[in-house]
Design an enzyme around this catalytic site. Structure first.
Site, short mmCIF file in Angstrom:
data_model
loop_
_atom_site.label_atom_id
_atom_site.label_comp_id
_atom_site.label_asym_id
_atom_site.label_seq_id
_atom_site.Cartn_x
_atom_site.Cartn_y
_atom_site.Cartn_z
N GLU B 195 -58.44 -40.43 -37.11
CA GLU B 195 -58.15 -39.80 -35.83
C GLU B 195 -57.01 -40.51 -35.09
O GLU B 195 -56.81 -41.72 -35.26
CB GLU B 195 -59.42 -39.76 -34.97
CG GLU B 195 -59.85 -41.11 -34.42
CD GLU B 195 -59.94 -41.09 -32.90
OE1 GLU B 195 -59.14 -40.40 -32.25
OE2 GLU B 195 -60.81 -41.81 -32.35
N HIS B 370 -61.79 -43.66 -27.86
CA HIS B 370 -60.87 -43.54 -28.99
C HIS B 370 -60.03 -44.79 -29.13
O HIS B 370 -59.47 -45.29 -28.15
CB HIS B 370 -59.95 -42.34 -28.79
CG HIS B 370 -60.68 -41.04 -28.72
ND1 HIS B 370 -61.10 -40.36 -29.84
CD2 HIS B 370 -61.09 -40.28 -27.66
CE1 HIS B 370 -61.73 -39.25 -29.48
NE2 HIS B 370 -61.73 -39.18 -28.16
#
Lengths: 554, 554
Positions: B195, B370
């Site tokens: 990601e 993240h």
């Protein structure tokens, strides 16, 4: 003398609880002065509308009192509404040399220049508007030639800051005139009207000259062509780009109508120094080696129709982006524009460009023109006002600005957080806020160059979210009998597999609804169809399309 | 064995060049595995549309190959599309205990729970899907129970990271399993799919436990009621809020359907520890002294229908905001949501609340789930992949992620920046990207719980920006003669003072246009009216409303 005559009134017709369409009014007796006349961009949320300007009903009702429009500086949110105001009220406009240049561009476009009265002023000017005398002081901001305004009224002195920061090393010689401000403050200020854009940000605004350093660094590091985008009106930043071009021996091409226009005004009026050898026409850049070339363009905010957006999809005829080119965003995205900017950054990366974008803290390619908390406190300290009216900001900014004012000595209860239209009245040195004048948004559709009314927008909103359903039925003029079967047409509404069945069911509902009518009561039928079909459709689909019954009586 | 059978194919059906609707596919021979099935919120720009989900045409065409859907974690952009997928393809779903809890909430709402096959897995599970064996490793993120996935295929091992950061002091005991990742990397990885959300941000993501410190500080400083908003699924942050309530002896009321639901799942499944004495019903909070009360609510992103938005306008029946209350945004606005959040902040300030909002750098009330650049480099270093496919990001993020990969040793030319639908094929240990499968957006209108087609959206867009004009004329079935005069009805279109004149002129144009028709050629008349009236209206108003000619032949 009536009470009315010895009251000083201050209010905003725009600029409060918003960033945009600034317009403020000072009124004493029969003298009314307007400060700024801005516009605001409508954004996606307002359907098909380009521009929002202040509702000037109050000014139209008090036309005979208006002494003039005084403009603090040339940004769109301070001058963008002027052409629309002049179409309603032909009043004299007072502004500095550079600001007037930008206003003239607008008036020429709207074919209003010839009939307008434009008066050039500067920081030493004195205007005499009956009960109110007006003088000025120099401020720094992200555009040249900005003014703060002092209104000397029978009630006392009122200062309007315009937009400002304190930049002690500006790129031009337009320093904030701190000495003059100190002197004005010494003389005693009844009320300070001060902008609040950056009231949320702690510290002091960085100087514009910081940006120059980073631009120069990027120019020395670039090997291919440089494409740099900034606000056309930020002439000082443009000057620093010109200096970087000089040092790296690059020519400069301009892209974008407002860039060409504004730089034209700035050069012609002596605010920008670009050597003639440096400028090349965009049509000729393909003949230049990329390492000798800079393109200065509009579109730093991701505006879909501006030059940078077109470059990012390689749809400019003359200038193409190649791998190895450097693209610099020399302006941070204004809140709300991030997504549009990101899309352009993505496209530019896909073309192979080296893109310098994002937070000014990381790139150093932008500083704000609006003072941070310490700037705001410095202004409040210099002016030492008895009363304070924070303007030019959304509510939380005004709220924080109030706390800053109280921190530097403005008495509690002496700050007025107003809404557009709220009037602060001063009488015998005391202020109170009890009444309002009409204020609001006026929508402008640039395509039609016309004002648009609320009902049109309400309709568009319903159409855009729910679609519509037209129901047609023809009846006999005499007895209301159906002549043909009803027919339904939908747009922007369900197109699912069962939509034919739905439409045929709707026609059955229509038949049932109009059967009891035994004369040609068209109004009654319309109302009944709207209601019955609306209920049926909502039951079946959970949607509320606009229902438009059309009944033809023959 | 045909060539087809010994090719490993990897592609995305969503999640590339966007944040949202993640869906990735691994296929080898007759075995196809789906990873995640997310949704994306449509925002204002898409008219009346609530949700966007991946186009799954390819999966429908290859239904027989699908072995299952493996879900990395329970965020909307990874599970939001599941109900719509299951309506088309009833396939087994593999997910961890907490993730399954959230999926079950969704399926229950869509009345799909009973017929679904849900399989609970954890980081020690091994799944055998014919040619592909699947195992897992534990990662940290902003929701409990996240997995990375290892696919052992005949072509080699492929790792999908899911969403992750490296949090060495997480609030629960779900550490990133760095040791297992190191071991997986040692065994040799053909391709890493990782990601890219925070690829633009330098450094290492701060730990979730940092937020706890700031929450506690704010709780100790608050005198009135505390209203705190965060993502319901961020169970670890909720746990820290619970701890702060304990320390300051406050009861806790939950507001917002998803907050109540998700916390219900988290408590029932053992991911969240809230003592029973602490929870109070929102209906009873008016009886508690404000300094003994915390409200935990949805709406930190400014969602207009969520609890916090309703509180900010004091339109919640049970809970009111009073001066002296503290409101905490324990989540940063996701790009694009800033304006909605600001509006709520403004409203709360107007109610007199002390509002803690804005940049996480200033408030300390948020950390990202993240990984930043150093987290991404650590994952790449641990896995040492031969090939790299950055996912879960807009183009610039993928681009920067590629540079990061190359910086830690991935060979140039071994990174594939794909688009949704682009297939990377692996054969004999070599990768190439030459073909595509169908991929795109499918629109869901939640009110109707139905898919919406492009044409409906195109219509809505035109209606919303230009309005519409219905033109009705009734003619004789036999010879096409007009029976009544034409009539025009406009909606969302000009309502200026001269609009009556415009409409009557339009009717003249219609008459002229249909006069030459000497039979009941309804199609021809419709086309001619559309064209002639369209031209006339554009000439007169610069607008292009949707023109809907309705011809009734009697």
């Amino acid at each position: 003398m009536s009470e009315k005559q010895n009251t000083l009134s201050i209010f905003a017709l725009g600029g409060i609880n918003e960033i945009g369409k600034n317009m403020y009014v000072l009124e004493y007796g029969d003298d009314l002065i307007i400060i700024d006349c801005g516009a605001k961009f409508a954004g996606e949320a307002l359907l098909g509308i380009d521009l929002i300007i202040p509702d000037v009903t109050y000014l139209q009702q008090n036309h005979h009192k208006i002494r003039g429009l005084v403009v603090t500086h040339g940004h769109e949110d301070h001058i963008g509404g002027i052409p629309y105001l002049l179409k309603k009220l032909n009043i004299p406009i007072y502004a500095t040399r550079f600001t007037l240049g930008l206003i003239e561009l607008k008036l020429r476009e709207h074919k209003l220049l010839r009939e307008s009265t434009l008066v050039e002023i500067n920081e030493t000017s004195n205007l005499d508007f009956g009960n109110i005398k007006v003088s000025f002081f120099r401020t720094s901001h992200s555009i040249p030639d900005c003014l703060g305004i002092v209104f000397d009224t029978p009630e006392g002195k009122v200062v309007h800051t315009g937009d400002f920061k304190f930049d002690l090393t500006p790129v031009n010689d337009q320093y904030s005139d701190i000495h003059k401000m100190a002197k004005i403050g010494e003389e005693g200020i009844l009320a300070l009207i001060s902008e609040s854009t950056n009231a949320e940000r702690p510290g002091l605004t960085p100087s514009e000259s910081e940006v120059g350093r980073h631009i120069e660094e990027a120019f020395f590091g670039a090997t291919g062509k440089i494409i740099i985008s900034t606000f056309a009106s930020n002439v000082n930043r443009v000057q620093q780009i010109v200096e970087a071009c000089k040092k790296t021996n690059r020519k400069l091409a301009l892209l974008g109508r407002s860039m060409v226009n504004v730089i034209g005004v700035a050069r012609a009026r002596g605010y920008l120094d670009v050597p003639d050898w440096m400028l090349v026409d965009a049509r000729d850049v393909r003949h230049l080696p990329p390492e000798r070339l800079t393109i200065l363009c509009t579109g730093s905010q991701g505006e879909p129709l501006a030059a940078l957006s077109r470059l990012s999809t390689n749809s400019n005829r003359d200038v193409k982006v190649y791998p190895g080119d450097t693209v610099i965003f020399a302006a941070s995205p204004i809140p709300g524009n991030e997504k549009d900017v990101s899309k352009i950054v993505d496209n530019l990366f896909q073309l192979g460009a080296n893109v310098i974008y994002g937070s000014a803290k990381i790139t150093g390619m932008h500083v704000s023109g609006h003072g941070y908390q310490e700037d705001l406190k410095l202004m409040l300290t210099l002016m030492k006002p008895k009363y304070f009216i924070p303007i030019h900001g959304e509510y939380r900014m005004l709220h924080i600005h109030q706390k800053l004012a109280e921190a530097v000595g403005v008495e509690e209860g002496h700050t007025f957080i107003i809404k557009n239209g709220d009037v602060v009245d001063f009488q015998h040195g005391e202020a109170r806020q009890t009444r309002s004048v009409p204020a609001g948004d006026t929508y402008v559709d640039n395509a039609g160059d016309d004002e648009v009314f609320d009902i049109v927008l309400r309709d568009r909103k319903q159409l855009s979210e729910e679609g519509m359903l037209v129901i047609v039925v023809s009846i006999s003029k005499d007895n209301g009998d159906r002549i043909s079967d009803p027919d339904s047409i939908s747009r922007g509404f369900v197109y699912a597999k069962n939509s034919e069945e739905l439409l045929s069911n709707i026609n059955e509902v229509v038949k049932r609804t109009i059967d009891p009518f035994n004369d040609a009561n068209v109004q009654g039928m319309r109302r009944a169809i709207k209601k019955e079909v609306g209920n049926f459709v909502f039951e079946q689909t959970n949607k509320k399309p606009m229902i438009l019954p059309i009944i033809i009586a023959i």
